[in-house]
Design an enzyme around this catalytic site. Structure first.
Site, PDB file in Angstrom:
ATOM      1  N   TYR A 146       0.696  -1.266   0.239  1.00 32.34           N
ATOM      2  CA  TYR A 146       0.285   0.309   0.116  1.00 32.34           C
ATOM      3  C   TYR A 146       1.232   1.387  -0.220  1.00 32.34           C
ATOM      4  O   TYR A 146       1.943   1.226   0.923  1.00 32.34           O
ATOM      5  CB  TYR A 146      -0.909   0.140   1.024  1.00 32.34           C
ATOM      6  CG  TYR A 146      -1.667   1.262   1.512  1.00 32.34           C
ATOM      7  CD1 TYR A 146      -1.903   2.146   2.180  1.00 32.34           C
ATOM      8  CD2 TYR A 146      -2.957   0.756   0.425  1.00 32.34           C
ATOM      9  CE1 TYR A 146      -2.941   3.196   2.315  1.00 32.34           C
ATOM     10  CE2 TYR A 146      -3.768   2.663   0.881  1.00 32.34           C
ATOM     11  CZ  TYR A 146      -3.235   3.279   1.666  1.00 32.34           C
ATOM     12  OH  TYR A 146      -4.337   4.535   1.942  1.00 32.34           O
ATOM     13  N   ASP A 241       9.340   2.881  -0.630  1.00 30.02           N
ATOM     14  CA  ASP A 241       8.974   3.374   0.529  1.00 30.02           C
ATOM     15  C   ASP A 241       8.738   3.246   1.261  1.00 30.02           C
ATOM     16  O   ASP A 241       8.913   2.214   2.399  1.00 30.02           O
ATOM     17  CB  ASP A 241       7.304   2.937  -0.098  1.00 30.02           C
ATOM     18  CG  ASP A 241       6.003   3.445   0.930  1.00 30.02           C
ATOM     19  OD1 ASP A 241       4.498   3.070   0.380  1.00 30.02           O
ATOM     20  OD2 ASP A 241       6.371   4.085   1.481  1.00 30.02           O
ATOM     21  N   LYS A 269       4.570   9.648   8.560  1.00 21.81           N
ATOM     22  CA  LYS A 269       4.832   8.779  10.111  1.00 21.81           C
ATOM     23  C   LYS A 269       5.443   9.265  10.557  1.00 21.81           C
ATOM     24  O   LYS A 269       4.785  10.211  11.184  1.00 21.81           O
ATOM     25  CB  LYS A 269       3.994   7.288   9.198  1.00 21.81           C
ATOM     26  CG  LYS A 269       3.405   6.545   9.192  1.00 21.81           C
ATOM     27  CD  LYS A 269       3.198   5.083   8.828  1.00 21.81           C
ATOM     28  CE  LYS A 269       2.437   4.498   8.037  1.00 21.81           C
ATOM     29  NZ  LYS A 269       0.852   4.849   8.330  1.00 21.81           N
TER      30      LYS A 269
HETATM   31  P1  KE4 Z   1      -0.168   8.443   4.863  1.00 22.61           P
HETATM   32  O1  KE4 Z   1      -1.111   8.909   3.440  1.00 22.61           O
HETATM   33  O2  KE4 Z   1      -1.533   7.323   5.368  1.00 22.61           O
HETATM   34  O3  KE4 Z   1      -0.235   8.781   5.917  1.00 22.61           O
HETATM   35  O4  KE4 Z   1       0.157   7.040   3.660  1.00 22.61           O
HETATM   36  C1  KE4 Z   1       0.268   6.582   2.877  1.00 22.61           C
HETATM   37  C2  KE4 Z   1       1.153   5.494   3.385  1.00 22.61           C
HETATM   38  C3  KE4 Z   1       2.254   5.057   2.614  1.00 22.61           C
HETATM   39  N1  KE4 Z   1       2.499   4.070   2.478  1.00 22.61           N
HETATM   40  C4  KE4 Z   1       3.041   3.408   3.315  1.00 22.61           C
HETATM   41  C5  KE4 Z   1       3.747   2.469   4.137  1.00 22.61           C
HETATM   42  C6  KE4 Z   1       2.592   2.622   4.273  1.00 22.61           C
HETATM   43  O5  KE4 Z   1       2.340   2.173   5.368  1.00 22.61           O
HETATM   44  C7  KE4 Z   1       0.194   4.235   3.982  1.00 22.61           C
HETATM   45  C8  KE4 Z   1      -0.109   4.383   4.948  1.00 22.61           C
HETATM   46  N2  KE4 Z   1      -0.356   3.541   5.773  1.00 22.61           N
HETATM   47  C9  KE4 Z   1      -1.434   2.981   6.662  1.00 22.61           C
HETATM   48  C10 KE4 Z   1      -1.679   1.482   7.441  1.00 22.61           C
HETATM   49  N3  KE4 Z   1      -1.425   0.605   6.670  1.00 22.61           N
HETATM   50  C11 KE4 Z   1      -2.314   4.036   7.204  1.00 22.61           C
HETATM   51  C12 KE4 Z   1      -3.348   4.034   7.967  1.00 22.61           C
HETATM   52  C13 KE4 Z   1      -4.412   3.966   7.354  1.00 22.61           C
HETATM   53  O6  KE4 Z   1      -5.381   4.000   6.172  1.00 22.61           O
HETATM   54  O7  KE4 Z   1      -6.046   4.636   7.929  1.00 22.61           O
END
Ligand code: KE4
Length: 429
Positions: A146, A241, A269
């Protein structure tokens, strides 16, 4: 004694009349694990409290950012002081350079960077930059990984997409999705085949160096090096990533642990210490394709926000100053937690595969090794749901999905280990 959730339930009913599913991010809705999500009123150290006064041991840390625990005093103070100087300027300020210097101290591959307000924006921007720099359209990603919710990335994605069991997302034109090649993780032959099928057309490979969004999955030996070699061989950029792994697995993320030099890195994060912040950066010759220097446009009203910079500076400064203690401590405490519950599962005759890298881990309810999304999907998600609900009743809040990683903070000590093991003894039935 069952938890009281009266006030949370009231707040949930109101939220559901205002926000789709009552949430601002789907995975928070507890749809795949069942039960009602408590509404949090405050957090401190390793704990969350809900609107009915129930306390929970937090095992997801806001999905990764809270590596130093909630309400880390230096970060709180830095945010308060920054807020008193104004929340947003929409203009350059010293904090951007201060945080950028700290990031570059940790990530030598980052020669230039740009801040965003989320990991999604960081990944979306990095992919657009790779396409602009190479003049190519196709992108390689991996099933179960993701990289945020931009159109090109929501093809066989992980996290909430996998949790909800949806193949991708409605609303993405086939013309867009067709340029995203989603391949099995840990399979270099599939990447070689893709480059052979699309010679000179693939702009980049984007990869979670340690997958967190299918649950935790480690790269096979030589896998990341193989991606690096293939990308270079075929003139594609390698985007690592590190939104989840950056500052998590080590100060320099997974690329430090596995000795890989990407062309671009995405971050999020932890970099914002809990405030909205992402970043992407890497080779100067690539980054200088970005406006206002180059033809690739990218922007953001709140990018480099002073409060996010202040929180990030306080967080990274502590991680850098205390790095030996922080990462050795996280390794030890996380191993005790992950292995302790795995041992209880074995004693209870329950098949659990435990994948852990540093202070991120997942208990997969399967007897199979988990090396890619297909093997992760052999997990008994109904059993995970029962385990999750039982742990919630016992005051331990795991990430509400089999396809997510759990995270440990420096605030998790021996007392927290005992709470967790005691809860698991009752939940593993
Ligand atoms: P955000 O847009 O959520 O800040 O980041 C996206 C993203 C990009 N790359 C990686 C490896 C990530 O894990 C994420 C976001 N992670 C999820 C949890 N697995 C966010 C939680 C959610 O979507 O509420």
């Amino acid at each position: 004694m069952p938890r009281i959730l009266t006030r949370s339930r009231e707040l949930q009913l109101r939220a559901e009349s205002l926000l789709p599913g009552g949430v601002d991010s789907p995975v928070r809705a507890f749809r795949s694990v069942g039960g009602d999500p408590p509404f949090v009123t405050r957090a401190e150290g390793a704990y969350l409290w809900d609107a009915d006064g129930n306390r929970y041991l937090d095992m997801f840390g806001s999905w990764g950012p809270m590596i130093l625990g909630h309400a880390f005093p230096p970060a709180v103070e830095a945010i308060q002081q920054a807020a008193a100087r104004g929340a947003s300027f929409g203009a350059s300020h010293a904090g951007e350079g201060d945080l950028a210097e700290l990031v570059m101290q940790c990530f030598p591959s980052v020669e230039r960077l740009r801040f965003t307000s989320s990991g999604t924006e960081a990944c979306m921007s990095a992919v657009r930059l790779a396409r602009g720099f190479t003049g190519r359209n196709f992108v390689i990603k991996f099933e179960g990984c993701y990289h945020g919710h931009s159109d090109a990335m929501l093809v066989k994605a992980g996290s909430g997409v996998a949790t909800l069991g949806i193949p991708g997302s409605a609303g993405i034109p086939a013309e867009t999705a067709q340029h995203t090649l989603a391949l099995p993780y840990n399979d270099l032959a599939a990447v070689q085949a893709a480059f052979a099928a699309y010679p000179g057309q693939i702009a980049c490979i984007i990869v979670e160096p340690v997958v967190g969004n299918a649950g935790t999955i480690a790269p096979a030996v030589g896998y990341l090096q193989g991606l690096r070699t293939l990308a270079t061989e075929h003139g594609a950029l390698l985007i690592i990533d590190e939104v989840m792994t950056g500052f998590r697995l080590s100060l320099g993320g997974a690329q430090q642990v596995y000795g890989i030099t990407p062309d671009l890195t995405t971050l999020g994060k932890i970099i914002g210490g809990g405030l909205p912040c992402g970043a992407f950066g890497g080779r100067a010759d690539v980054m200088e394709f970005l406006a206002p220097l180059g033809p690739v446009y990218q922007a953001g009203t709140l990018s480099g926000n002073p409060l996010a910079m202040a929180a990030g500076i306080a967080t990274l400064s502590h991680l850098i100053a205390d790095q030996q203690t922080v990462y050795a401590g996280l390794e030890q405490s996380t191993a005790a937690i992950a292995d302790g519950v795995a041992a209880l599962a074995r004693e209870a005759g329950i098949a659990v595969t435990t994948n852990r890298v540093g202070s991120m881990f997942t208990w997969f309810f399967t007897d199979q090794p988990v090396t890619d999304f297909a093997s992760a999907a052999t997990s008994d998600t109904a059993r995970f749901g029962r385990f999750h609900r039982a742990m919630m009743e016992a005051g331990v809040w795991l990430p509400p999905s089999q396809y997510e990683a759990a995270f440990v903070s420096t605030a998790h000590g021996s007392a927290e280990l005992e709470i967790l093991l005691e809860a698991a003894r009752g939940a593993l039935v």
